[in-house]
Design a protein around this motif. Structure first.
Motif, short mmCIF file in Angstrom:
data_model
loop_
_atom_site.label_atom_id
_atom_site.label_comp_id
_atom_site.label_asym_id
_atom_site.label_seq_id
_atom_site.Cartn_x
_atom_site.Cartn_y
_atom_site.Cartn_z
N MET A 116 0.80 -1.23 0.00
CA MET A 116 0.00 0.00 0.00
C MET A 116 0.84 1.29 0.00
O MET A 116 0.51 2.23 -0.72
N PRO A 117 1.93 1.41 0.79
CA PRO A 117 2.72 2.64 0.69
C PRO A 117 3.31 2.85 -0.70
O PRO A 117 3.32 3.97 -1.22
N VAL A 118 3.78 1.76 -1.32
CA VAL A 118 4.32 1.87 -2.68
C VAL A 118 3.21 2.25 -3.66
O VAL A 118 3.40 3.11 -4.54
N ALA A 119 2.03 1.63 -3.52
CA ALA A 119 0.93 1.91 -4.42
C ALA A 119 0.45 3.36 -4.30
O ALA A 119 0.13 4.00 -5.31
N GLY A 120 0.41 3.87 -3.07
CA GLY A 120 -0.02 5.25 -2.90
C GLY A 120 0.91 6.23 -3.59
O GLY A 120 0.45 7.17 -4.26
#
Length: 543
Positions: free
Chosen positions: A68-72
């Motif tokens: 999720m941090p990478v996707a955001g």
């Protein structure tokens, strides 16, 4: 008598963004809550080992939480609409693979792929809607989308149980495919948005360290006695911090964690999310095992708490950013009291009333963790902030599953894992009363402790009273200005939205501006230019 002013409506792009986020969030919520009642049927049909069955849930959490941090941040760099479309399409394709899986290992692999799609979908959807709406309407629009997604939370357990018994557990996965298609079609009608100040290249080192740290964390949460995973999470977390400090374009701007409102809302939302997991899993099982109700009767009775949980999103969208942290504190205290009543009350009626009250407070707190955090960060990095928030919420859900053994034997199985599974049968057998009390009392105590921490944060970082500042006109005469806008607590990095609080450089302390005499900041006042050969005059105020 003048006609009342009409409230401006969202434009077409914003409405499509709202529909895309609602459909995508429905996919995630329905998949999470409808799958739980179908797990026993999946294990029986696929003849999987008892130790492998929890990976149907854990594999999804592992992929979603770690990415999720990478996707955001990818949404901020490459385009939020693009990431939302790709994530929803990946989620739908993975759902088809889950429905067609002939064996348990292939089902687990498809669930990991589905978790990756959910990781791309949610942060990008939140950031896309934030940018598609005017600043004054973003919170309410996000709250509406979360409220529509809450319908899946309400119907998920009941629909999943009915489909698993009457049709097949595979129908649960087929149910999410039309929603994923709807999310893709709606997202394609939204204007693209990205961070205009984003600097490339992508922070590969930070992404690798963050993903590895979260993978180790989730694995440790699944096996708390395996301290090697915990040490790996700590080591990779330290490498991540080092990489972000040295990177010219970090994956996560560390100044985000100096934004006290963001940290407070994310922390409060994390504890509220863990309590929500307890409520959704423990109460229906107590009604069945402890009170002797049928699965259908327990599902119908739990519709009231689930509906109360679903209305939290729209209610949270109406909370102003300046009041978000106090409201979060109040919700945590109310949830702690209601969960305590549910844990130590007697009878099914008391359990349902207490659960409904707790669901109202937890629904608002969970909504604030998403709508409130988006309101107190810069819109350009909304995807990054939503990715970090969703990763924290997912990790706390995994933490609660590990602590209580929910889904792996503690609450719903044979009692071999988790605190709530202490004893012969955990919550589901003869020890249902003691196990359920502990499984509900733990999140109640956690919510109360989190509320106390947030109160201390407010007391230690009070906002100074606004003062009046003397400004100098171009003719050298002084005049009085209105109250100077103060930064919200935790806004040292300038991450609070500019429309909510005026110019961030207009500080009241003259020592913060470099002009030790208290003169206005150069960005606010340009002194008159002297003619060539003339002697510049200096007024008393300029001295």
């Amino acid at each position: 008598m003048p006609a009342p002013e009409k409230r401006p409506r969202l434009d077409r792009s914003a409405r499509w963004a709202l529909a895309a986020l609602a459909a995508g969030a429905c996919c995630v919520q329905l998949d999470a809550f409808a799958l739980s009642p179908a797990l026993p049927a999946i294990r029986d049909e696929l003849h999987g080992a008892a130790s492998a069955t929890p990976w149907i849930v854990s594999g999804y959490l592992l992929a979603a939480g770690s990415l999720m941090p990478v996707a955001g941040r990818l949404g901020d760099l490459c385009g939020r609409r693009r990431m939302l479309t790709f994530g929803a399409a990946l989620f739908g394709v993975a759902a088809v693979l889950c429905a067609l899986a002939p064996s348990l290992p292939l089902l687990v692999a498809a669930r990991v792929l589905q978790g990756a799609g959910g990781a791309l979908l949610m942060p990008a959807g939140l950031a896309l809607l934030t940018h598609a709406c005017p600043p004054e309407h973003a919170r309410r629009a996000t709250g509406r989308a979360l409220g529509l997604a809450g319908l899946a939370t309400v119907c998920g357990p009941f629909v999943g149980g009915v489909l698993a018994r009457s049709v097949s557990w595979r129908a649960v996965f087929w149910l999410t495919v039309p929603l994923a298609v709807a999310a893709v079609r709606c997202a394609r009608r939204v204007a693209e948005s990205r961070d205009p100040e984003a600097r490339r290249p992508f922070d590969t080192a930070g992404a690798a360290a963050a993903t590895g740290a979260l993978v180790c964390l989730v694995r440790w949460l699944e096996h708390p006695v395996a301290w090697g995973w915990a040490m790996g999470a700590v080591a990779l977390g330290a490498l991540f911090l080092r990489a972000e400090r040295r990177s010219a374009a970090p994956l996560v701007d560390l100044a985000l964690f100096r934004n006290r409102p963001y940290v407070a809302l994310t922390t409060g939302g994390a504890f509220a999310n863990s309590a929500t997991v307890a409520l959704l899993y423990v109460v229906p099982w107590v009604l069945q095992r402890g009170e002797g109700w049928s699965a259908r009767d327990a599902g119908v009775a739990f519709l009231a708490p689930a509906a109360a949980l679903a209305v939290g999103g729209p209610a949270a969208g109406r909370v102003r950013p300046t009041a978000a942290v106090p409201v979060m504190i109040g919700c945590l205290i109310a949830a702690a009291a209601a969960l305590g009543w549910a844990a130590y009350g007697t009878g099914a009626a008391a359990l349902l009333w207490a659960s409904t009250g707790a669901a109202v407070a937890l629904g608002v707190a969970g909504g604030l963790a998403l709508t409130g955090t988006q309101a107190v960060v810069r819109r350009e990095r909304a995807g990054e902030a939503s990715g970090v928030t969703k990763a924290v919420l997912t990790a706390t859900a995994g933490l609660w599953l590990a602590v209580t053994g929910t889904g792996t034997g503690g609450v719903t199985g044979n009692g071999k894992g988790g605190v709530a599974g202490a004893g012969a049968d955990g919550v589901t057998g003869a020890g249902a009363g003691a196990g359920a009390r502990l499984a509900l009392a733990l999140p109640a105590a956690a919510c109360l402790g989190a509320a106390a921490v947030l109160v201390l944060m407010l007391l230690l970082h009070r906002e100074p009273l606004p003062v009046r500042q003397r400004a100098v006109r171009s003719d050298g005469n002084a005049h009085r200005e209105g109250p100077t806008a103060q930064p919200a607590p935790g806004d040292e990095d300038g991450s609070i939205h500019r429309a909510d609080r005026g110019n961030p450089t207009d500080q009241t302390d003259p020592t913060d501006r470099g002009d030790r005499d208290g003169s206005p900041h150069p960005s606010h006042h340009t002194p008159p230019q002297a003619h060539p050969g003339s002697t510049p005059s200096t007024s008393r105020n300029d001295r």
